[in-house]
Design an enzyme around this catalytic site. Structure first.
Site, PDB file in Angstrom:
ATOM      1  N   ARG A 165       0.844  -1.206   0.000  1.00 27.64           N
ATOM      2  CA  ARG A 165       0.000   0.000   0.000  1.00 27.64           C
ATOM      3  C   ARG A 165       0.873   1.247   0.000  1.00 27.64           C
ATOM      4  O   ARG A 165       0.593   2.226  -0.677  1.00 27.64           O
ATOM      5  CB  ARG A 165      -0.892   0.004   1.241  1.00 27.64           C
ATOM      6  CG  ARG A 165      -1.975  -1.038   1.186  1.00 27.64           C
ATOM      7  CD  ARG A 165      -2.693  -1.154   2.515  1.00 27.64           C
ATOM      8  NE  ARG A 165      -3.689  -2.214   2.427  1.00 27.64           N
ATOM      9  CZ  ARG A 165      -3.971  -3.048   3.408  1.00 27.64           C
ATOM     10  NH1 ARG A 165      -3.352  -2.962   4.569  1.00 27.64           N
ATOM     11  NH2 ARG A 165      -4.888  -3.986   3.232  1.00 27.64           N
ATOM     12  N   SER A 194     -17.526  -5.595  -4.073  1.00 32.32           N
ATOM     13  CA  SER A 194     -18.890  -6.127  -4.150  1.00 32.32           C
ATOM     14  C   SER A 194     -19.542  -6.242  -2.769  1.00 32.32           C
ATOM     15  O   SER A 194     -20.740  -6.439  -2.674  1.00 32.32           O
ATOM     16  CB  SER A 194     -18.869  -7.498  -4.835  1.00 32.32           C
ATOM     17  OG  SER A 194     -17.963  -8.345  -4.167  1.00 32.32           O
ATOM     18  N   CYS A 236      -2.971 -13.360  -5.172  1.00 31.84           N
ATOM     19  CA  CYS A 236      -2.674 -14.034  -3.896  1.00 31.84           C
ATOM     20  C   CYS A 236      -2.876 -15.537  -4.042  1.00 31.84           C
ATOM     21  O   CYS A 236      -3.066 -16.247  -3.054  1.00 31.84           O
ATOM     22  CB  CYS A 236      -3.501 -13.453  -2.756  1.00 31.84           C
ATOM     23  SG  CYS A 236      -5.270 -13.557  -3.005  1.00 31.84           S
TER      24      CYS A 236
END
Ligand code: SAH
Length: 395
Positions: A211, A250, A339
């Site tokens: 990040r 979502s 991942c």
């Protein structure tokens, strides 16, 4: 002690310190070990190889713990392993960061135990029957080492089912019940984490370093953060001076948590849009609307849960990345992750090359991302390496 004799030739991986013995490698089980019992594993000549946890319900029939014949696996052994793992994270705690993984299963020589720190609370996952048995020792040692306000059980039911275990009852293992939202800090950014109901154990601390790295490219940019969850990449981009951020996930809970996180960090004034939608659908909508971005982040869930799913997963990764490439400005950046353990970095590069060809764009790999130090990879256990990412310049 019960012993497990391996078929001839199957001792090689054990000698190389790989921590798994598959059921197909076993020639003979001497005695009647119960699931979770510590057993001795021997070669086809009955020579000692290692000690490990037995479980006849799992594909991995023995999870190896110790390769020294003279070392007894007792309470002290466990306390020592827990202490070592926890102490190896001490450098991560500072006034800007109080959330990270304390114990990561095989990678920390404790197969089936995951412990995450969320400020003053700990979240624990018990994923093997061997670990289930020593839960009281684990809780006691964690309390001694860290004196948390509370320890919460977030054991993943499907991982337990693979081991033939019932879903755990969950709940509080020690101390206080965590509040609905625990406030944590990562790299100086605040997050509200729902330890009881959030995804995984509440927060994806494996993206902490990435990040920050992606934020280095965010100043003045129009950014799209796909699969945003509670906003790890979005919030770092805000702080780094992004011009505008759109976040797509979502899950309603994810979007709701991201909204709170924008507020508690005081980023409300920066233009942003939070979109609860399927990413593939949303990327197509953006295309129809002729929307363009300077930087797109793709951090999807695991598409390939196993090697057998690799072909299907590769197609899904390719399609997702192709759609994102089409939405980038000339020279725009794509920070894209996988991942899935089955997709290694060279396969991932290949997938991106195919996506670029299909999108009619040229891609340069300009940086590479990996999992952070609290998710170590044992050289004897390459299966533990799962998170990788690439920063691509797309022209
Ligand atoms: N980038 C996040 C972690 C992403 S985890 C962070 O930094 O914390 C993957 C996320 O993808 C989850 O939040 C999940 O809700 C979301 N997700 C899964 N499938 C999706 C889909 N088809 N469309 C949009 N979001 C999806």
């Amino acid at each position: 002690m019960y012993s497990i004799k391996l078929k001839k030739g199957k001792e090689k991986a054990v000698r190389q310190l790989h921590p798994w013995v598959f059921s197909g490698a076993i020639d003979q089980i001497k005695g009647n070990p119960k699931n979770g019992d510590v057993v001795m594993v021997t070669d086809s000549n009955n020579g000692f190889l290692a000690y490990g946890f037995f479980n006849d319900k799992s594909r991995v029939a023995v999870r190896l713990l110790e390769w020294n014949v003279e070392t007894e696996i007792n309470e002290d052994w466990w306390r020592h392993k827990i202490r070592k793992a926890v102490q190896s994270r001490e450098n991560l705690a500072n006034e800007d960061t109080n959330t990270y993984r304390l114990i990561f299963s095989e990678a920390d020589f404790i197969p089936g135990l995951i412990v995450d720190r969320y400020a003053d609370f700990l979240s624990v996952q018990v994923l093997t029957s061997g670990i289930e048995r020593i839960k009281p020792i684990i809780i006691d040692e964690l309390q001694k080492l860290l004196d948390p306000k509370g320890i919460f059980d977030r054991s993943d039911a499907s991982a337990r089912a693979h081991e033939g275990m019932d879903a755990s009852s969950g709940g509080i293992l020690a101390g206080l019940e965590p509040p609905e939202f625990v406030s944590v800090k990562e790299n100086g950014i605040l997050y509200h984490v729902n330890i009881a109901d959030g995804q995984k154990s509440g927060f994806y601390c494996d993206q902490r370093d990435n990040r920050r790295l992606v934020a280095n490219y965010s100043n003045g940019k129009k950014i799209l953060d796909c699969f945003s969850y509670s906003g790890g990449f979005s919030l770092n981009a805000f702080r780094a001076g992004a011009k505008e951020v759109m976040s797509v996930d979502s899950s309603a809970l994810a979007i709701d948590t991201l909204k709170r996180n924008i507020e508690i960090n005081g980023f409300n004034h920066i233009p942003h849009r939070l979109i609860q939608s399927d990413v593939n659908k949303q990327l197509r909508i953006f295309r129809e609307e002729n929307e363009k971005f300077d930087l797109i982040i793709l951090d999807p869930p695991k598409y390939a849960p196993s090697r057998s799913a690799l072909t299907k997963a590769s197609r899904a990764y390719k399609d997702l990345n192709r759609l994102a490439m089409l939405l980038l400005t000339e020279g725009g950046l794509l920070a894209t992750f996988s991942c899935s353990g089955a997709v290694d970095i060279s396969i991932f590069k290949q997938i991106l090359a195919w996506a670029a060809l299909d999108a009619g764009r040229e891609v340069q790999f300009i940086d590479q991302f990996a999992q952070p130090s609290d998710h170590p990879v044992r050289s004897s256990f390459p299966e533990g390496e799962y998170l990788k990412g690439l920063l691509c310049r797309v022209s």
